[in-house]
Design a protein around this motif. Sequence first.
Motif, PDB file in Angstrom:
ATOM      1  N   UNK A 209       0.696 -11.319   7.133  1.00  0.00           N
ATOM      2  CA  UNK A 209      -0.694 -10.903   7.364  1.00  0.00           C
ATOM      3  C   UNK A 209      -0.775  -9.992   8.592  1.00  0.00           C
ATOM      4  N   UNK A 210      -0.054 -10.323   9.643  1.00  0.00           N
ATOM      5  CA  UNK A 210      -0.073  -9.498  10.848  1.00  0.00           C
ATOM      6  C   UNK A 210       0.561  -8.130  10.597  1.00  0.00           C
ATOM      7  N   UNK A 211       1.618  -8.093   9.793  1.00  0.00           N
ATOM      8  CA  UNK A 211       2.240  -6.806   9.459  1.00  0.00           C
ATOM      9  C   UNK A 211       1.284  -5.919   8.672  1.00  0.00           C
ATOM     10  N   UNK A 212       0.505  -6.522   7.784  1.00  0.00           N
ATOM     11  CA  UNK A 212      -0.494  -5.739   7.056  1.00  0.00           C
ATOM     12  C   UNK A 212      -1.490  -5.100   8.014  1.00  0.00           C
ATOM     13  N   UNK A 213      -1.877  -5.847   9.049  1.00  0.00           N
ATOM     14  CA  UNK A 213      -2.805  -5.303  10.042  1.00  0.00           C
ATOM     15  C   UNK A 213      -2.226  -4.082  10.723  1.00  0.00           C
ATOM     16  N   UNK A 214      -0.915  -4.083  10.937  1.00  0.00           N
ATOM     17  CA  UNK A 214      -0.259  -2.937  11.574  1.00  0.00           C
ATOM     18  C   UNK A 214      -0.154  -1.758  10.610  1.00  0.00           C
ATOM     19  N   UNK A 215       0.220  -2.038   9.367  1.00  0.00           N
ATOM     20  CA  UNK A 215       0.562  -0.967   8.432  1.00  0.00           C
ATOM     21  C   UNK A 215      -0.643  -0.228   7.873  1.00  0.00           C
ATOM     22  N   UNK A 216      -1.776  -0.908   7.735  1.00  0.00           N
ATOM     23  CA  UNK A 216      -2.914  -0.233   7.095  1.00  0.00           C
ATOM     24  C   UNK A 216      -3.736   0.588   8.073  1.00  0.00           C
ATOM     25  N   UNK A 217      -3.476   0.474   9.364  1.00  0.00           N
ATOM     26  CA  UNK A 217      -4.224   1.242  10.346  1.00  0.00           C
ATOM     27  C   UNK A 217      -3.700   2.682  10.413  1.00  0.00           C
ATOM     28  N   UNK A 218      -4.593   3.642  10.587  1.00  0.00           N
ATOM     29  CA  UNK A 218      -4.132   5.041  10.697  1.00  0.00           C
ATOM     30  C   UNK A 218      -3.188   5.248  11.867  1.00  0.00           C
ATOM     31  N   UNK A 219      -3.397   4.516  12.958  1.00  0.00           N
ATOM     32  CA  UNK A 219      -2.565   4.648  14.152  1.00  0.00           C
ATOM     33  C   UNK A 219      -1.708   3.405  14.319  1.00  0.00           C
ATOM     34  N   UNK A 220      -0.408   3.606  14.545  1.00  0.00           N
ATOM     35  CA  UNK A 220       0.490   2.473  14.757  1.00  0.00           C
ATOM     36  C   UNK A 220       0.097   1.698  16.005  1.00  0.00           C
ATOM     37  N   UNK A 221      -0.292   2.420  17.063  1.00  0.00           N
ATOM     38  CA  UNK A 221      -0.697   1.746  18.300  1.00  0.00           C
ATOM     39  C   UNK A 221      -1.917   0.870  18.053  1.00  0.00           C
ATOM     40  N   UNK A 222      -2.872   1.378  17.297  1.00  0.00           N
ATOM     41  CA  UNK A 222      -4.065   0.596  17.004  1.00  0.00           C
ATOM     42  C   UNK A 222      -3.710  -0.653  16.190  1.00  0.00           C
ATOM     43  N   UNK A 223      -2.822  -0.488  15.215  1.00  0.00           N
ATOM     44  CA  UNK A 223      -2.435  -1.628  14.398  1.00  0.00           C
ATOM     45  C   UNK A 223      -1.714  -2.690  15.207  1.00  0.00           C
ATOM     46  N   UNK A 224      -0.808  -2.275  16.094  1.00  0.00           N
ATOM     47  CA  UNK A 224      -0.081  -3.238  16.923  1.00  0.00           C
ATOM     48  C   UNK A 224      -1.035  -3.968  17.854  1.00  0.00           C
ATOM     49  N   UNK A 225      -1.987  -3.245  18.437  1.00  0.00           N
ATOM     50  CA  UNK A 225      -2.957  -3.873  19.344  1.00  0.00           C
ATOM     51  C   UNK A 225      -3.775  -4.934  18.606  1.00  0.00           C
ATOM     52  N   UNK A 226      -4.187  -4.619  17.391  1.00  0.00           N
ATOM     53  CA  UNK A 226      -4.982  -5.581  16.618  1.00  0.00           C
ATOM     54  C   UNK A 226      -4.152  -6.819  16.284  1.00  0.00           C
ATOM     55  N   UNK A 227      -2.917  -6.606  15.900  1.00  0.00           N
ATOM     56  CA  UNK A 227      -2.054  -7.747  15.588  1.00  0.00           C
ATOM     57  C   UNK A 227      -1.812  -8.615  16.816  1.00  0.00           C
ATOM     58  N   UNK A 228      -1.682  -7.979  17.982  1.00  0.00           N
ATOM     59  CA  UNK A 228      -1.453  -8.737  19.205  1.00  0.00           C
ATOM     60  C   UNK A 228      -2.667  -9.578  19.581  1.00  0.00           C
ATOM     61  N   UNK A 302       4.043  -1.480   2.924  1.00  0.00           N
ATOM     62  CA  UNK A 302       2.971  -2.402   2.519  1.00  0.00           C
ATOM     63  C   UNK A 302       3.390  -3.171   1.272  1.00  0.00           C
ATOM     64  N   UNK A 303       3.949  -2.440   0.295  1.00  0.00           N
ATOM     65  CA  UNK A 303       4.381  -3.098  -0.934  1.00  0.00           C
ATOM     66  C   UNK A 303       5.470  -4.126  -0.647  1.00  0.00           C
ATOM     67  N   UNK A 304       6.407  -3.785   0.242  1.00  0.00           N
ATOM     68  CA  UNK A 304       7.487  -4.722   0.568  1.00  0.00           C
ATOM     69  C   UNK A 304       6.939  -5.983   1.231  1.00  0.00           C
ATOM     70  N   UNK A 305       5.953  -5.830   2.108  1.00  0.00           N
ATOM     71  CA  UNK A 305       5.359  -6.998   2.775  1.00  0.00           C
ATOM     72  C   UNK A 305       4.647  -7.889   1.761  1.00  0.00           C
ATOM     73  N   UNK A 306       3.878  -7.292   0.870  1.00  0.00           N
ATOM     74  CA  UNK A 306       3.149  -8.075  -0.127  1.00  0.00           C
ATOM     75  C   UNK A 306       4.100  -8.804  -1.077  1.00  0.00           C
ATOM     76  N   UNK A 307       5.122  -8.106  -1.552  1.00  0.00           N
ATOM     77  CA  UNK A 307       6.079  -8.741  -2.462  1.00  0.00           C
ATOM     78  C   UNK A 307       6.880  -9.829  -1.742  1.00  0.00           C
ATOM     79  N   UNK A 308       7.256  -9.553  -0.500  1.00  0.00           N
ATOM     80  CA  UNK A 308       7.994 -10.552   0.257  1.00  0.00           C
ATOM     81  C   UNK A 308       7.179 -11.799   0.503  1.00  0.00           C
ATOM     82  N   UNK A 309       5.902 -11.635   0.852  1.00  0.00           N
ATOM     83  CA  UNK A 309       5.036 -12.790   1.077  1.00  0.00           C
ATOM     84  C   UNK A 309       4.855 -13.589  -0.207  1.00  0.00           C
TER      85      UNK A 309
END
Length: 534
Positions: A209-228, A302-309
């Motif tokens: 779930x946290x990885x999805x938060x990182x991957x769907x954001x336009x900015x990697x920095x924004x996604x990492x901050x949200x996950x943190x 994103x697909x790899x995270x969903x399939x892995x989960x």
Amino acid sequence: MTSGYVSARPATWRLAILSFVAPTSRPRAQALLRALPIAVVLCAQSALSLRLSNTAFEDEALYIGAGRAILAHLLGGAPAPADYGAFFSGAPGFYPVVAAVLDDLGGLWLVRLGSLALMLVATTCVWSATTHTAGTRPGVLAAAVFATAGSVLFVGALGTFDALCIALLAVAAWLLVTRPSHAACAAAGIALTGAVAAKYAAAVFVPAVLLLAVLVMPSLRQGVARALVATGTMSVLLASALLAWGGDILGGVAFTTTARRAFSPASGWQLLTELAHDVGLLIVLALLGAVVVGRSLRGRLVAAVLLGAAALLPAGQIYLGEEVSFDKHTAFSALFLAPLTGCFLSWLSRRPLRLIPVLVLFWGLTSVGINRSHDMYREWPNVSRVLTVIDEDPSPGLYASVGRSLSYYTRADHPGIRWVDLYGLFATGTHSVRDAVEQRRFDVVAVTSGETGNRTEDRAKAVLLSALRSSPSYELTVAPFPVRRWGTKEWYVYRLRETRPRCDATAVSGDPLLGGPRGTRTHNLRIKSPQLCH
């Protein structure tokens, strides 16, 4: 599910309907039309779950009974309840207490209705998150395939931890995918904490779930901050909970999750066959969906995270060779497979012949879901006829059965009946089983024939039935009757031929029927020896 945000053009059918609406009313009408497809999906999901019918499942009775015992201890000064934290797969003070309150207000029907409401929340989150990232059509199709999966329909009609856990995971993912604020990220952390508290196994989904938060954001920095932010919130809450109640629940975490052993062993081939029956078609379509969304690096991730989960719980149980709850746990897989399936079906609907192949595939998914949910809901014994037999002569005493649900139904009408869980007796060995019959410990014994999947239990049950048949002290109350229509298993209800001295009810710590799970050590089963009876 793809990366980025999608602004979809209104569907042609929607524009056609809006043309008949006055211009001043069109914004409101457009909002209602946007919600119409998901409303249809939710109504269909509700109808398909509500059609399922059976008497209480033993876990439903266990959790409701535990919640009642905990509330009685906290509010009424009753003795401390059994050590449920030692073997529950979730925090005993969380879902069981909620289930007990709902049961007091409306009975088992309301408890199961609460599960349905939670699964509807999960479906809505799947729809909203997929729509936000992939578009309107993928969102509706993802919600539809999730809502009609057999395990999802089953969990929506079952009063256990699972619906609450799935709903909280879905809410957390939805917040992280669709809501940009840090407050939403903190709320997602709270939801993830609740999911883990409801069912410890949910911890394996937190990284996904946290990885999805990182991957769907336009900015990697924004996604990492949200996950943190979500991780920090969750860490503080879990640390506080462990400091307060860690000693009470760590045993249950190890027993049910981190150090689990197979209670109902099954071969890997058998479990793979069950997986194919439950979500096989969904897996195939999700893999095709991964190809559709994998046109970019982010899409492939994103697909790899969903399939892995989706693979986590089935893979773990196949590795352990554990059949218990295997079918039920595919609902967690469906949660992560549905967005990819929705994307593939949406892509397919824009090919030649358009909706025809989509309708055929959806018909196949729905047919499998309806059949599987019905089969899963009929797997446990129906106790209605056993209750009828007991009601004919509800003499107070010590009763024994393999079905915890019997205690749920007799506790109010026949408070003098005390139940002992035979699974706890089975775990003590065949000699103890023979001794229990020879010493006339039980006034009534209700047991089913047939195998359970656990060799120790099956061997002990065979010894019990043999001892009861040959005992001069017990007799069949009625002729054996089927556990379910067209089934081969039968109920055997034995009763003592004459009145015997009654054992003190305090011989059992807490509620003897709710003393422990199948295949466990006898955590709370304390049967007094005959000389302690009076």
